[in-house]
Write a protein that holds these residues in place. Structure first.
Motif, PDB file in Angstrom:
ATOM      1  N   VAL A  24      27.355  68.254  50.608  1.00  0.00           N
ATOM      2  CA  VAL A  24      28.185  69.009  51.542  1.00  0.00           C
ATOM      3  C   VAL A  24      27.775  70.479  51.456  1.00  0.00           C
ATOM      4  CG1 VAL A  24      30.528  69.698  52.175  1.00  0.00           C
ATOM      5  CG2 VAL A  24      30.103  67.398  51.250  1.00  0.00           C
ATOM      6  N   PRO A  25      27.222  71.060  52.524  1.00  0.00           N
ATOM      7  CA  PRO A  25      26.826  72.474  52.498  1.00  0.00           C
ATOM      8  C   PRO A  25      27.993  73.384  52.151  1.00  0.00           C
ATOM      9  CG  PRO A  25      25.918  71.363  54.428  1.00  0.00           C
ATOM     10  CD  PRO A  25      26.901  70.406  53.799  1.00  0.00           C
ATOM     11  N   LEU A  26      27.701  74.426  51.410  1.00  0.00           N
ATOM     12  CA  LEU A  26      28.745  75.340  50.962  1.00  0.00           C
ATOM     13  C   LEU A  26      29.546  75.912  52.121  1.00  0.00           C
ATOM     14  CD1 LEU A  26      30.201  77.031  48.839  1.00  0.00           C
ATOM     15  CD2 LEU A  26      28.281  78.639  48.880  1.00  0.00           C
ATOM     16  N   HIS A  27      28.885  76.306  53.195  1.00  0.00           N
ATOM     17  CA  HIS A  27      29.590  76.941  54.303  1.00  0.00           C
ATOM     18  C   HIS A  27      30.469  75.964  55.081  1.00  0.00           C
ATOM     19  CE1 HIS A  27      25.950  75.361  56.289  1.00  0.00           C
ATOM     20  NE2 HIS A  27      26.697  75.307  57.379  1.00  0.00           N
ATOM     21  N   GLU A  28      30.318  74.652  54.815  1.00  0.00           N
ATOM     22  CA  GLU A  28      31.151  73.655  55.486  1.00  0.00           C
ATOM     23  C   GLU A  28      32.236  73.087  54.574  1.00  0.00           C
ATOM     24  OE1 GLU A  28      28.638  70.569  56.961  1.00  0.00           O
ATOM     25  OE2 GLU A  28      27.379  71.922  58.169  1.00  0.00           O
ATOM     26  N   ALA A  29      32.283  73.562  53.337  1.00  0.00           N
ATOM     27  CA  ALA A  29      33.117  72.925  52.317  1.00  0.00           C
ATOM     28  C   ALA A  29      34.600  72.920  52.648  1.00  0.00           C
ATOM     29  CB  ALA A  29      32.889  73.597  50.964  1.00  0.00           C
ATOM     30  N   MET A  30      35.148  74.064  53.062  1.00  0.00           N
ATOM     31  CA  MET A  30      36.582  74.122  53.293  1.00  0.00           C
ATOM     32  C   MET A  30      36.984  73.353  54.551  1.00  0.00           C
ATOM     33  SD  MET A  30      37.578  75.530  50.631  1.00  0.00           S
ATOM     34  CE  MET A  30      39.313  75.751  50.969  1.00  0.00           C
ATOM     35  N   THR A  31      36.119  73.347  55.542  1.00  0.00           N
ATOM     36  CA  THR A  31      36.383  72.521  56.719  1.00  0.00           C
ATOM     37  C   THR A  31      36.398  71.054  56.326  1.00  0.00           C
ATOM     38  OG1 THR A  31      35.350  74.140  58.192  1.00  0.00           O
ATOM     39  CG2 THR A  31      35.573  71.888  59.020  1.00  0.00           C
ATOM     40  N   PHE A  32      35.449  70.672  55.479  1.00  0.00           N
ATOM     41  CA  PHE A  32      35.375  69.297  54.964  1.00  0.00           C
ATOM     42  C   PHE A  32      36.651  68.959  54.197  1.00  0.00           C
ATOM     43  CE2 PHE A  32      34.351  66.148  51.760  1.00  0.00           C
ATOM     44  CZ  PHE A  32      33.521  65.247  52.398  1.00  0.00           C
ATOM     45  N   ALA A  33      37.097  69.889  53.355  1.00  0.00           N
ATOM     46  CA  ALA A  33      38.265  69.631  52.501  1.00  0.00           C
ATOM     47  C   ALA A  33      39.515  69.350  53.316  1.00  0.00           C
ATOM     48  CB  ALA A  33      38.494  70.816  51.565  1.00  0.00           C
ATOM     49  N   TYR A  34      39.707  70.059  54.426  1.00  0.00           N
ATOM     50  CA  TYR A  34      40.935  69.934  55.193  1.00  0.00           C
ATOM     51  C   TYR A  34      40.821  68.999  56.392  1.00  0.00           C
ATOM     52  CZ  TYR A  34      43.008  73.697  52.477  1.00  0.00           C
ATOM     53  OH  TYR A  34      43.522  74.452  51.448  1.00  0.00           O
ATOM     54  N   ASP A  35      39.670  68.388  56.574  1.00  0.00           N
ATOM     55  CA  ASP A  35      39.492  67.441  57.670  1.00  0.00           C
ATOM     56  C   ASP A  35      40.130  66.112  57.284  1.00  0.00           C
ATOM     57  OD1 ASP A  35      38.686  65.703  59.667  1.00  0.00           O
ATOM     58  OD2 ASP A  35      36.626  66.467  59.750  1.00  0.00           O
ATOM     59  N   GLU A  36      41.278  65.793  57.876  1.00  0.00           N
ATOM     60  CA  GLU A  36      42.014  64.588  57.500  1.00  0.00           C
ATOM     61  C   GLU A  36      41.320  63.310  57.954  1.00  0.00           C
ATOM     62  OE1 GLU A  36      46.162  64.661  58.444  1.00  0.00           O
ATOM     63  OE2 GLU A  36      46.372  66.781  57.921  1.00  0.00           O
ATOM     64  N   SER A  37      40.349  63.423  58.826  1.00  0.00           N
ATOM     65  CA  SER A  37      39.626  62.226  59.269  1.00  0.00           C
ATOM     66  C   SER A  37      38.584  61.785  58.247  1.00  0.00           C
ATOM     67  CB  SER A  37      38.934  62.490  60.619  1.00  0.00           C
ATOM     68  OG  SER A  37      37.870  63.418  60.475  1.00  0.00           O
ATOM     69  N   ILE A  38      38.315  62.629  57.244  1.00  0.00           N
ATOM     70  CA  ILE A  38      37.358  62.296  56.187  1.00  0.00           C
ATOM     71  C   ILE A  38      38.142  61.835  54.969  1.00  0.00           C
ATOM     72  CG2 ILE A  38      35.487  63.125  54.719  1.00  0.00           C
ATOM     73  CD1 ILE A  38      34.931  65.281  56.812  1.00  0.00           C
ATOM     74  N   PRO A  39      38.045  60.558  54.586  1.00  0.00           N
ATOM     75  CA  PRO A  39      38.801  60.064  53.424  1.00  0.00           C
ATOM     76  C   PRO A  39      38.230  60.628  52.127  1.00  0.00           C
ATOM     77  CG  PRO A  39      37.339  58.352  54.255  1.00  0.00           C
ATOM     78  CD  PRO A  39      37.244  59.494  55.220  1.00  0.00           C
ATOM     79  N   LYS A  40      39.074  61.292  51.374  1.00  0.00           N
ATOM     80  CA  LYS A  40      38.609  61.948  50.159  1.00  0.00           C
ATOM     81  C   LYS A  40      39.730  61.990  49.125  1.00  0.00           C
ATOM     82  CE  LYS A  40      38.231  65.592  52.728  1.00  0.00           C
ATOM     83  NZ  LYS A  40      39.287  65.295  53.745  1.00  0.00           N
ATOM     84  N   THR A  41      39.381  62.265  47.885  1.00  0.00           N
ATOM     85  CA  THR A  41      40.376  62.373  46.825  1.00  0.00           C
ATOM     86  C   THR A  41      40.906  63.803  46.743  1.00  0.00           C
ATOM     87  OG1 THR A  41      38.712  62.919  45.162  1.00  0.00           O
ATOM     88  CG2 THR A  41      39.222  60.577  45.506  1.00  0.00           C
TER      89      THR A  41
END
Length: 247
Positions: free
Chosen positions: A206-223
């Motif tokens: 996950v690119p650093l500049h996309e990290a926070m968007t990734f973290a809060y994207d509820e469509s991406i299942p994550k822990t």
């Protein structure tokens, strides 16, 4: 990795990982009981590749997630008269102000089709169980990074972030989180876990500049570990790399 077939759900009579118990106790004079699982503690590692400025996560199939998502779509089994009476009594006590004439919705019809394996895939930090008494937490974390992600990280390079209780309603096990900076030079293998242990893991960047968007994207299942560790990095490490990680 997403081809999931021949699913069978059977009683768990014994396990090397989970042991169910029921505890009875009194709290402020009120008798209570609670069901819990005894499980292993664990470690997790936030891995940041300084060569490509990206986080290294793992993606794998989690049967528990898959079955929970499947069961959400299943029609409710018919209740016995006794179960219906107990539920009605409990509901009346819990919500006495429910307007008259309103009833709970029911789902009818036949069985729902099996969902795709993708609904059970989750993005996670590299992690592992604390089940080797002769190894320190740092040594276990180092092993997991090597096995799952293919990076050889010296124990001295692992920075302890914090420890916390996970699944407190069910297990109460402790997880200790570490941070590790790696470079392409530290990559000595493809990772993917230990096949002999049944592990099938995909390494994801996950690119650093996309990290926070990734973290809060509820469509991406994550822990929750992924979300927390990205926030920790944003607060503690991002100024070092002079790159914004804002959403």
């Amino acid at each position: 990795m997403e081809q999931i077939n021949d699913i069978q759900v059977v009683p768990c009579t014994s396990s090397n990982y989970l042991k169910p118990f029921r505890v009875h106790y009194s709290q402020n004079g009120t008798k209570k009981s609670w069901d819990f699982m005894r499980t292993h503690d664990s470690v997790s590692v936030l891995i940041f590749n300084t060569t490509s400025h990206c986080f290294v996560l793992v993606k794998q199939f989690r049967p528990a997630v898959y079955m929970c998502e499947w069961e959400r779509t299943q029609p409710k089994a018919p209740e016995s008269a006794e179960q219906a009476a107990e539920e009605k009594e409990w509901a009346a006590a819990a919500a006495p102000e429910t307007p008259r004439g309103e009833t709970a919705a029911t789902v009818g019809g036949g069985e729902t089709p099996q969902p795709p394996g993708s609904v059970g895939m989750t993005y996670e930090l590299c992690a592992g169980l604390v089940d080797k008494a002769d190894l320190s937490l740092e040594e276990i974390a180092r092993q997991e990074v090597l096995e799952e992600c293919g990076y050889d990280v010296p124990v001295a390079k692992l920075r302890r972030i914090t420890s916390y209780r996970s699944g407190v309603g069910v297990t109460g096990a402790k997880q200790t989180m570490f941070y590790a900076e790696v470079s392409d030079e530290n990559c000595v293998g493809e990772g993917g876990g230990e096949p002999q242990e049944g592990e099938l893991i995909e390494v994801v960047k996950v690119p650093l500049h996309e990290a926070m968007t990734f973290a809060y994207d509820e469509s991406i299942p994550k822990t929750m570990g992924v979300i927390f560790s990205f926030i920790w990095f944003h607060n503690n490490m991002s100024p070092k790399y002079k790159i914004s990680t804002n959403v």
